[in-house]
Design a protein around this motif. Structure first.
Motif, PDB file in Angstrom:
ATOM      1  N   GLY A 136       2.263  -4.506   0.987  1.00 22.65           N
ATOM      2  CA  GLY A 136       3.669  -4.856   1.095  1.00 22.65           C
ATOM      3  C   GLY A 136       4.616  -3.721   0.752  1.00 22.65           C
ATOM      4  O   GLY A 136       5.779  -3.955   0.413  1.00 22.65           O
ATOM      5  N   LEU A 137       4.137  -2.478   0.860  1.00 21.00           N
ATOM      6  CA  LEU A 137       4.987  -1.335   0.502  1.00 21.00           C
ATOM      7  C   LEU A 137       5.744  -0.789   1.710  1.00 21.00           C
ATOM      8  O   LEU A 137       6.765  -0.130   1.559  1.00 21.00           O
ATOM      9  CB  LEU A 137       4.128  -0.235  -0.141  1.00 21.00           C
ATOM     10  CG  LEU A 137       3.385  -0.691  -1.416  1.00 21.00           C
ATOM     11  CD1 LEU A 137       2.431   0.391  -1.902  1.00 21.00           C
ATOM     12  CD2 LEU A 137       4.370  -1.061  -2.521  1.00 21.00           C
ATOM     13  N   VAL A 138       5.206  -1.053   2.905  1.00 15.62           N
ATOM     14  CA  VAL A 138       5.921  -0.729   4.143  1.00 15.62           C
ATOM     15  C   VAL A 138       5.775  -1.905   5.101  1.00 15.62           C
ATOM     16  O   VAL A 138       4.878  -2.743   4.929  1.00 15.62           O
ATOM     17  CB  VAL A 138       5.372   0.559   4.840  1.00 15.62           C
ATOM     18  CG1 VAL A 138       5.444   1.766   3.916  1.00 15.62           C
ATOM     19  CG2 VAL A 138       3.958   0.344   5.351  1.00 15.62           C
ATOM     20  N   VAL A 139       6.655  -1.975   6.078  1.00 15.83           N
ATOM     21  CA  VAL A 139       6.508  -2.958   7.167  1.00 15.83           C
ATOM     22  C   VAL A 139       6.563  -2.221   8.497  1.00 15.83           C
ATOM     23  O   VAL A 139       7.251  -1.218   8.637  1.00 15.83           O
ATOM     24  CB  VAL A 139       7.618  -4.044   7.159  1.00 15.83           C
ATOM     25  CG1 VAL A 139       7.375  -5.045   6.044  1.00 15.83           C
ATOM     26  CG2 VAL A 139       8.996  -3.424   7.058  1.00 15.83           C
ATOM     27  N   ILE A 187      -2.773   8.362  10.026  1.00 18.02           N
ATOM     28  CA  ILE A 187      -1.542   7.692   9.592  1.00 18.02           C
ATOM     29  C   ILE A 187      -1.672   6.180   9.761  1.00 18.02           C
ATOM     30  O   ILE A 187      -1.258   5.415   8.883  1.00 18.02           O
ATOM     31  CB  ILE A 187      -0.335   8.230  10.392  1.00 18.02           C
ATOM     32  CG1 ILE A 187       0.010   9.640   9.948  1.00 18.02           C
ATOM     33  CG2 ILE A 187       0.876   7.307  10.232  1.00 18.02           C
ATOM     34  CD1 ILE A 187       0.498   9.753   8.512  1.00 18.02           C
ATOM     35  N   ALA A 188      -2.258   5.749  10.867  1.00 20.88           N
ATOM     36  CA  ALA A 188      -2.404   4.306  11.101  1.00 20.88           C
ATOM     37  C   ALA A 188      -3.188   3.659   9.968  1.00 20.88           C
ATOM     38  O   ALA A 188      -2.848   2.573   9.493  1.00 20.88           O
ATOM     39  CB  ALA A 188      -3.089   4.058  12.449  1.00 20.88           C
ATOM     40  N   GLN A 189      -4.214   4.346   9.508  1.00 14.81           N
ATOM     41  CA  GLN A 189      -5.039   3.781   8.432  1.00 14.81           C
ATOM     42  C   GLN A 189      -4.303   3.799   7.097  1.00 14.81           C
ATOM     43  O   GLN A 189      -4.435   2.875   6.301  1.00 14.81           O
ATOM     44  CB  GLN A 189      -6.342   4.550   8.330  1.00 14.81           C
ATOM     45  CG  GLN A 189      -6.967   4.758   9.701  1.00 14.81           C
ATOM     46  CD  GLN A 189      -8.367   4.253   9.816  1.00 14.81           C
ATOM     47  OE1 GLN A 189      -8.780   3.348   9.096  1.00 14.81           O
ATOM     48  NE2 GLN A 189      -9.115   4.842  10.723  1.00 14.81           N
ATOM     49  N   ARG A 190      -3.537   4.854   6.857  1.00 15.21           N
ATOM     50  CA  ARG A 190      -2.727   4.863   5.644  1.00 15.21           C
ATOM     51  C   ARG A 190      -1.717   3.722   5.694  1.00 15.21           C
ATOM     52  O   ARG A 190      -1.483   3.033   4.683  1.00 15.21           O
ATOM     53  CB  ARG A 190      -1.954   6.192   5.519  1.00 15.21           C
ATOM     54  CG  ARG A 190      -2.821   7.389   5.203  1.00 15.21           C
ATOM     55  CD  ARG A 190      -1.935   8.623   5.000  1.00 15.21           C
ATOM     56  NE  ARG A 190      -2.724   9.850   4.905  1.00 15.21           N
ATOM     57  CZ  ARG A 190      -2.208  11.066   4.731  1.00 15.21           C
ATOM     58  NH1 ARG A 190      -0.885  11.212   4.636  1.00 15.21           N
ATOM     59  NH2 ARG A 190      -2.965  12.123   4.649  1.00 15.21           N
ATOM     60  N   LEU A 191      -1.132   3.506   6.878  1.00 17.14           N
ATOM     61  CA  LEU A 191      -0.125   2.444   7.009  1.00 17.14           C
ATOM     62  C   LEU A 191      -0.757   1.068   6.812  1.00 17.14           C
ATOM     63  O   LEU A 191      -0.125   0.178   6.238  1.00 17.14           O
ATOM     64  CB  LEU A 191       0.561   2.529   8.371  1.00 17.14           C
ATOM     65  CG  LEU A 191       1.453   3.761   8.589  1.00 17.14           C
ATOM     66  CD1 LEU A 191       2.019   3.775  10.006  1.00 17.14           C
ATOM     67  CD2 LEU A 191       2.579   3.811   7.566  1.00 17.14           C
ATOM     68  N   ASN A 192      -1.978   0.891   7.283  1.00 10.16           N
ATOM     69  CA  ASN A 192      -2.659  -0.390   7.075  1.00 10.16           C
ATOM     70  C   ASN A 192      -2.743  -0.707   5.584  1.00 10.16           C
ATOM     71  O   ASN A 192      -2.443  -1.825   5.159  1.00 10.16           O
ATOM     72  CB  ASN A 192      -4.067  -0.347   7.669  1.00 10.16           C
ATOM     73  CG  ASN A 192      -4.058  -0.415   9.186  1.00 10.16           C
ATOM     74  OD1 ASN A 192      -3.057  -0.789   9.785  1.00 10.16           O
ATOM     75  ND2 ASN A 192      -5.161  -0.032   9.801  1.00 10.16           N
ATOM     76  N   LYS A 193      -3.148   0.274   4.822  1.00 11.01           N
ATOM     77  CA  LYS A 193      -3.267   0.056   3.375  1.00 11.01           C
ATOM     78  C   LYS A 193      -1.910  -0.251   2.747  1.00 11.01           C
ATOM     79  O   LYS A 193      -1.782  -1.175   1.931  1.00 11.01           O
ATOM     80  CB  LYS A 193      -3.858   1.306   2.686  1.00 11.01           C
ATOM     81  CG  LYS A 193      -5.342   1.462   2.862  1.00 11.01           C
ATOM     82  CD  LYS A 193      -5.965   2.313   1.745  1.00 11.01           C
ATOM     83  CE  LYS A 193      -5.346   3.703   1.644  1.00 11.01           C
ATOM     84  NZ  LYS A 193      -6.020   4.551   0.636  1.00 11.01           N
ATOM     85  N   LEU A 194      -0.924   0.533   3.122  1.00 13.23           N
ATOM     86  CA  LEU A 194       0.409   0.348   2.535  1.00 13.23           C
ATOM     87  C   LEU A 194       1.019  -0.986   2.959  1.00 13.23           C
ATOM     88  O   LEU A 194       1.676  -1.663   2.153  1.00 13.23           O
ATOM     89  CB  LEU A 194       1.325   1.505   2.942  1.00 13.23           C
ATOM     90  CG  LEU A 194       0.972   2.862   2.334  1.00 13.23           C
ATOM     91  CD1 LEU A 194       1.741   3.982   3.014  1.00 13.23           C
ATOM     92  CD2 LEU A 194       1.230   2.865   0.828  1.00 13.23           C
ATOM     93  N   VAL A 235       8.295   2.209  11.169  1.00 11.86           N
ATOM     94  CA  VAL A 235       7.741   1.957   9.843  1.00 11.86           C
ATOM     95  C   VAL A 235       8.887   2.041   8.839  1.00 11.86           C
ATOM     96  O   VAL A 235       9.615   3.043   8.813  1.00 11.86           O
ATOM     97  CB  VAL A 235       6.667   3.000   9.482  1.00 11.86           C
ATOM     98  CG1 VAL A 235       6.089   2.716   8.110  1.00 11.86           C
ATOM     99  CG2 VAL A 235       5.585   3.030  10.545  1.00 11.86           C
ATOM    100  N   THR A 236       9.031   1.014   8.029  1.00 14.74           N
ATOM    101  CA  THR A 236      10.148   0.977   7.078  1.00 14.74           C
ATOM    102  C   THR A 236       9.633   0.671   5.678  1.00 14.74           C
ATOM    103  O   THR A 236       8.755  -0.171   5.492  1.00 14.74           O
ATOM    104  CB  THR A 236      11.176  -0.098   7.494  1.00 14.74           C
ATOM    105  OG1 THR A 236      11.593   0.142   8.836  1.00 14.74           O
ATOM    106  CG2 THR A 236      12.393  -0.078   6.570  1.00 14.74           C
ATOM    107  N   LEU A 237      10.196   1.370   4.728  1.00 12.72           N
ATOM    108  CA  LEU A 237       9.919   1.129   3.315  1.00 12.72           C
ATOM    109  C   LEU A 237      10.446  -0.259   2.942  1.00 12.72           C
ATOM    110  O   LEU A 237      11.594  -0.588   3.226  1.00 12.72           O
ATOM    111  CB  LEU A 237      10.684   2.185   2.517  1.00 12.72           C
ATOM    112  CG  LEU A 237      10.097   2.928   1.322  1.00 12.72           C
ATOM    113  CD1 LEU A 237       8.678   3.349   1.551  1.00 12.72           C
ATOM    114  CD2 LEU A 237      10.980   4.117   0.997  1.00 12.72           C
ATOM    115  N   THR A 238       9.617  -1.075   2.306  1.00 14.57           N
ATOM    116  CA  THR A 238      10.120  -2.344   1.761  1.00 14.57           C
ATOM    117  C   THR A 238      10.829  -2.051   0.435  1.00 14.57           C
ATOM    118  O   THR A 238      10.672  -0.966  -0.129  1.00 14.57           O
ATOM    119  CB  THR A 238       8.967  -3.325   1.492  1.00 14.57           C
ATOM    120  OG1 THR A 238       8.119  -2.746   0.500  1.00 14.57           O
ATOM    121  CG2 THR A 238       8.182  -3.623   2.755  1.00 14.57           C
TER     122      THR A 238
END
Lengths: 163, 163
Positions: free
Chosen positions: B97-100, B86-93, B113-116
Motif C-alpha cells: 500500500g505504499l504506491v498505487v 521496476i514492475a517487480q519492485r512496484l508489485n512489492k510496494l 504510479v503514485t505515492l500513497t
DNA sequence: TATTGTTATACTCTATAACTATA
DNA sequence: TATAGTTATAGAGTATAACAATA
C-alpha cells in the motif's frame, strides 16, 4: 557524466528545501563511479569465462605463492564472505578443474584447496587484462591525486566501520 | 583500515614482481569503501522495513514533487534498471500500500504510479536517517576535499564509460 | 563440546522472453 | 507494426541453518 546527480539534487532542493542534501552528491557520485567501474571489470572477467567471485578465489590462491594452497576458511576470510559462499564458489571451480580439494594431513577436519595447472594458467592469463582494465579506470590521475583519493576512501571506510 | 589492501599488494609484489599492481591499490580501496558504505545505508533501510530498490522508487516519486506520480518507464530510467525490475519492485510496494498504479488517461497503454499517503509518510520518515547516514560517511571531509573527491570520481566514471 | 567444511533450503535481485492492451 | 507494461521463467549470488566428521 553524472550531471544526473546534479539534477537529482536540484529536485530535492525544490521539493525539500529544509533538508541539506549535499551528502547525496558525494555518495551518489561514488555509487555511480563504482557501478561503472564494476561493469568494466566484470566484462573482462566474463571474456575469460569467469565471474568476479571465481577470479577472486583463483587470484587469492595465486598470490599466496607456491604451492598455491589455502583452506576454505582462509579464502572466506580474504573474500569477506561466509564459508558457505566459498564452498559454492569452490564447487564451480572444482567442476571446471581449476582447483582441487584435498584433506588437510594435519587436521582431518580441514580441507586444502589448491590451484590446478589449468587454474593457474587461467588466472595468469586473466591477470594482465584485469590490471589493464584497472589502469584504464584511473587513467589521467597523477600519483598525488591517487594518494589523496585513497586517503579519502580510507576515511570513508573508517567512518563506515565505526557505525 | 585497509592495510588488508597493502598486504595483498605485497603478496603480489613477491609473487609477481614483473607486474605493476599499483592500480589494485586504488580500485581495491574504492571497492572496500563502497562495500562498507553500502552496508551502513542498507542497514538504515532495513530498520525501516525497506531495501535500497524500494527506497529508490519511493524517493524518486517524492522528489518528482506533487502529485508524486511517474510512469514505470521513468522510474526504470532513473534507477538504470529494466522495466521488468521496476514492475517487480512496484508489485512489492503496491502490496504494502505504499504506491498505487492507475491507468494513464492520456495513453491507455500507460500506467501512472503514485505515492500513497502511507508511502509518502514512510519515505519522509526514512529520508532524514538516510541523509544522516550519508553525512556520517563523509564526516571529517572538508568542502574542498569533497569537491576534489567528486571530481576524481567523475573522471573514473568517465574512463569507465569510454571503454 | 567446539571447530571445519559442506549441503539443503530459501531469499533477493535481476534479465530474457512471452504476452496483453493500446496506439 | 510499434510501444507500454506485466508476468512467467530462469539464473546468479548469497546467507541461515542443519549436518557430518574430527578435534
Amino acid at each position: 557524466m553524472s550531471d544526473a546527480v546534479e539534477r537529482i539534487l536540484e529536485q530535492w532542493r525544490r521539493e525539500r528545501p529544509d533538508l541539506d542534501v549535499s551528502p547525496m552528491a558525494v555518495i551518489g557520485r561514488m555509487t555511480r563511479a563504482m557501478n561503472a567501474a564494476e561493469l568494466q571489470l566484470t566484462r573482462n572477467f566474463s571474456r575469460h569465462g569467469l565471474d568476479s567471485g571465481s577470479f577472486d578465489v583463483l587470484a587469492t590462491l595465486l598470490r599466496s605463492g607456491s604451492p598455491y594452497s589455502l583452506s576454505p576458511a582462509a579464502l572466506a576470510d580474504s573474500a569477506m564472505v561466509t564459508s558457505s559462499a566459498i564452498a559454492q564458489r569452490l564447487n564451480k571451480l572444482a567442476d571446471r578443474g581449476l582447483v582441487v580439494r584435498s584433506k588437510d594431513p594435519d587436521d582431518k577436519r580441514g580441507t586444502v584447496v589448491t590451484l590446478t595447472p589449468e587454474g593457474k594458467a587461467l588466472v595468469e592469463r586473466v591477470l594482465p587484462d584485469h590490471l589493464a582494465t584497472e589502469r584504464s579506470l584511473i587513467k589521467g590521475l597523477g600519483a598525488e591525486e591517487q594518494a589523496k583519493f585513497m586517503e579519502v576512501l580510507g576515511r570513508i571506510e573508517a567512518n563506515a566501520s565505526e557505525g
